[in-house]
Design a protein around this motif. Sequence first.
Motif, PDB file in Angstrom:
ATOM      1  N   SER A   6       3.255  17.820 -72.153  1.00  0.00           N
ATOM      2  CA  SER A   6       2.500  16.568 -72.129  1.00  0.00           C
ATOM      3  C   SER A   6       1.170  16.813 -72.835  1.00  0.00           C
ATOM      4  N   TYR A   7       0.762  15.797 -73.542  1.00  0.00           N
ATOM      5  CA  TYR A   7      -0.493  15.879 -74.280  1.00  0.00           C
ATOM      6  C   TYR A   7      -1.446  14.820 -73.746  1.00  0.00           C
ATOM      7  N   VAL A   8      -2.687  15.152 -73.662  1.00  0.00           N
ATOM      8  CA  VAL A   8      -3.696  14.217 -73.192  1.00  0.00           C
ATOM      9  C   VAL A   8      -4.623  13.904 -74.356  1.00  0.00           C
ATOM     10  N   VAL A   9      -4.746  12.628 -74.631  1.00  0.00           N
ATOM     11  CA  VAL A   9      -5.678  12.206 -75.678  1.00  0.00           C
ATOM     12  C   VAL A   9      -7.042  12.047 -75.038  1.00  0.00           C
ATOM     13  N   ASN A  10      -8.042  12.658 -75.656  1.00  0.00           N
ATOM     14  CA  ASN A  10      -9.404  12.420 -75.204  1.00  0.00           C
ATOM     15  C   ASN A  10      -9.760  10.969 -75.469  1.00  0.00           C
ATOM     16  N   THR A  11     -10.354  10.321 -74.497  1.00  0.00           N
ATOM     17  CA  THR A  11     -10.755   8.943 -74.691  1.00  0.00           C
ATOM     18  C   THR A  11     -11.828   8.899 -75.771  1.00  0.00           C
ATOM     19  N   PRO A  12     -11.612   8.067 -76.795  1.00  0.00           N
ATOM     20  CA  PRO A  12     -12.616   8.021 -77.857  1.00  0.00           C
ATOM     21  C   PRO A  12     -13.909   7.401 -77.361  1.00  0.00           C
ATOM     22  N   VAL A  13     -14.961   7.747 -78.023  1.00  0.00           N
ATOM     23  CA  VAL A  13     -16.282   7.214 -77.696  1.00  0.00           C
ATOM     24  C   VAL A  13     -16.891   6.679 -78.975  1.00  0.00           C
ATOM     25  N   VAL A  14     -17.393   5.434 -78.922  1.00  0.00           N
ATOM     26  CA  VAL A  14     -18.122   4.860 -80.052  1.00  0.00           C
ATOM     27  C   VAL A  14     -19.581   4.754 -79.646  1.00  0.00           C
ATOM     28  N   ASN A  15     -20.461   5.274 -80.478  1.00  0.00           N
ATOM     29  CA  ASN A  15     -21.901   5.150 -80.247  1.00  0.00           C
ATOM     30  C   ASN A  15     -22.523   4.356 -81.372  1.00  0.00           C
ATOM     31  N   PRO A  16     -23.307   3.325 -81.136  1.00  0.00           N
ATOM     32  CA  PRO A  16     -23.507   2.755 -79.810  1.00  0.00           C
ATOM     33  C   PRO A  16     -22.251   2.020 -79.348  1.00  0.00           C
ATOM     34  N   SER A  17     -22.051   1.952 -78.040  1.00  0.00           N
ATOM     35  CA  SER A  17     -20.863   1.295 -77.509  1.00  0.00           C
ATOM     36  C   SER A  17     -21.251  -0.038 -76.890  1.00  0.00           C
ATOM     37  N   GLY A  18     -20.234  -0.810 -76.512  1.00  0.00           N
ATOM     38  CA  GLY A  18     -20.493  -2.124 -75.924  1.00  0.00           C
ATOM     39  C   GLY A  18     -21.046  -3.049 -76.988  1.00  0.00           C
ATOM     40  N   SER A  19     -22.129  -3.743 -76.681  1.00  0.00           N
ATOM     41  CA  SER A  19     -22.759  -4.658 -77.633  1.00  0.00           C
ATOM     42  C   SER A  19     -24.063  -4.073 -78.127  1.00  0.00           C
ATOM     43  N   VAL A  62     -12.186   1.143 -83.436  1.00  0.00           N
ATOM     44  CA  VAL A  62     -11.773   2.393 -84.050  1.00  0.00           C
ATOM     45  C   VAL A  62     -10.564   2.925 -83.288  1.00  0.00           C
ATOM     46  N   THR A  63      -9.557   3.330 -84.044  1.00  0.00           N
ATOM     47  CA  THR A  63      -8.403   4.016 -83.464  1.00  0.00           C
ATOM     48  C   THR A  63      -8.569   5.498 -83.760  1.00  0.00           C
ATOM     49  N   VAL A  64      -8.558   6.288 -82.697  1.00  0.00           N
ATOM     50  CA  VAL A  64      -8.768   7.719 -82.812  1.00  0.00           C
ATOM     51  C   VAL A  64      -7.447   8.413 -82.485  1.00  0.00           C
ATOM     52  N   THR A  65      -7.060   9.336 -83.342  1.00  0.00           N
ATOM     53  CA  THR A  65      -5.825  10.088 -83.143  1.00  0.00           C
ATOM     54  C   THR A  65      -6.168  11.569 -83.059  1.00  0.00           C
ATOM     55  N   ASP A  66      -5.528  12.255 -82.100  1.00  0.00           N
ATOM     56  CA  ASP A  66      -5.784  13.692 -81.976  1.00  0.00           C
ATOM     57  C   ASP A  66      -4.741  14.474 -82.763  1.00  0.00           C
ATOM     58  N   ASN A  67      -4.848  15.788 -82.764  1.00  0.00           N
ATOM     59  CA  ASN A  67      -3.939  16.609 -83.569  1.00  0.00           C
ATOM     60  C   ASN A  67      -2.521  16.667 -83.007  1.00  0.00           C
ATOM     61  N   ASN A  68      -2.284  16.047 -81.841  1.00  0.00           N
ATOM     62  CA  ASN A  68      -0.940  15.950 -81.279  1.00  0.00           C
ATOM     63  C   ASN A  68      -0.276  14.617 -81.623  1.00  0.00           C
ATOM     64  N   GLY A  69      -1.005  13.740 -82.358  1.00  0.00           N
ATOM     65  CA  GLY A  69      -0.470  12.432 -82.737  1.00  0.00           C
ATOM     66  C   GLY A  69      -0.680  11.357 -81.691  1.00  0.00           C
ATOM     67  N   CYS A  70      -1.414  11.634 -80.651  1.00  0.00           N
ATOM     68  CA  CYS A  70      -1.702  10.636 -79.626  1.00  0.00           C
ATOM     69  C   CYS A  70      -2.934   9.833 -80.036  1.00  0.00           C
ATOM     70  N   SER A  71      -2.919   8.510 -79.732  1.00  0.00           N
ATOM     71  CA  SER A  71      -3.987   7.614 -80.180  1.00  0.00           C
ATOM     72  C   SER A  71      -4.613   6.865 -79.017  1.00  0.00           C
ATOM     73  N   SER A  72      -5.851   6.452 -79.247  1.00  0.00           N
ATOM     74  CA  SER A  72      -6.577   5.614 -78.312  1.00  0.00           C
ATOM     75  C   SER A  72      -7.598   4.815 -79.115  1.00  0.00           C
ATOM     76  N   THR A  73      -8.117   3.743 -78.536  1.00  0.00           N
ATOM     77  CA  THR A  73      -9.078   2.898 -79.259  1.00  0.00           C
ATOM     78  C   THR A  73     -10.342   2.700 -78.439  1.00  0.00           C
TER      79      THR A  73
END
Length: 173
Positions: A6-19, A62-73
């Motif tokens: 099992s692979y865990v994708v790190n939750t992406p972070v956008v700075n600044p986030s929100g509004s 932003v869609t972020v993909t890790d080196n295992n091919g898992c994605s998060s936005t």
Amino acid sequence: PMPISSYVVNTPVVNPSGSVNILQGDSILLQASGGTSYLWNPGTLTTASIAISPSASTTYVVTVTDNNGCSSTDAANVIVASPPQLNVQDRTICLGATATLTANVFGGGGNPGGYSYLWNPGGLTTQQINVTPGVTTDYYVTISNTFGCTVTDTATVTVNATIAADAGLNQQI
């Protein structure tokens, strides 16, 4: 049996986030982290950081993909505001009279927030002031809003000297 990985994708972070609030014409740097590849929408930029200068309020995803091919936005909502307009009317008064000056603010799209006021001379911080100058005087007002925008306008208060009435010498009939 084969082990299940099992692979865990790190939750992406956008700075600044929100509004985030910017003024029309300004730019901002959005930075994402948490993966090895990135795809921004709108647009097709694939870098972790993007410099943008939107002309209207826009949500950047932003869609972020890790080196295992898992994605998060993740997303940042960039709110674009136009600078407010400011108008203070000139006044003409007689010597000893009082003039009321009002900082009339209009425009400034994008929920510009509350305004702070600063009058010079005087240092008053209200939207409206009363003045009784002895000579013609320029009054400057600077407004600032929560977006960091400042605008200045000038009002001239012209003082007319009093005229003494003279009907001439007293006459006896």
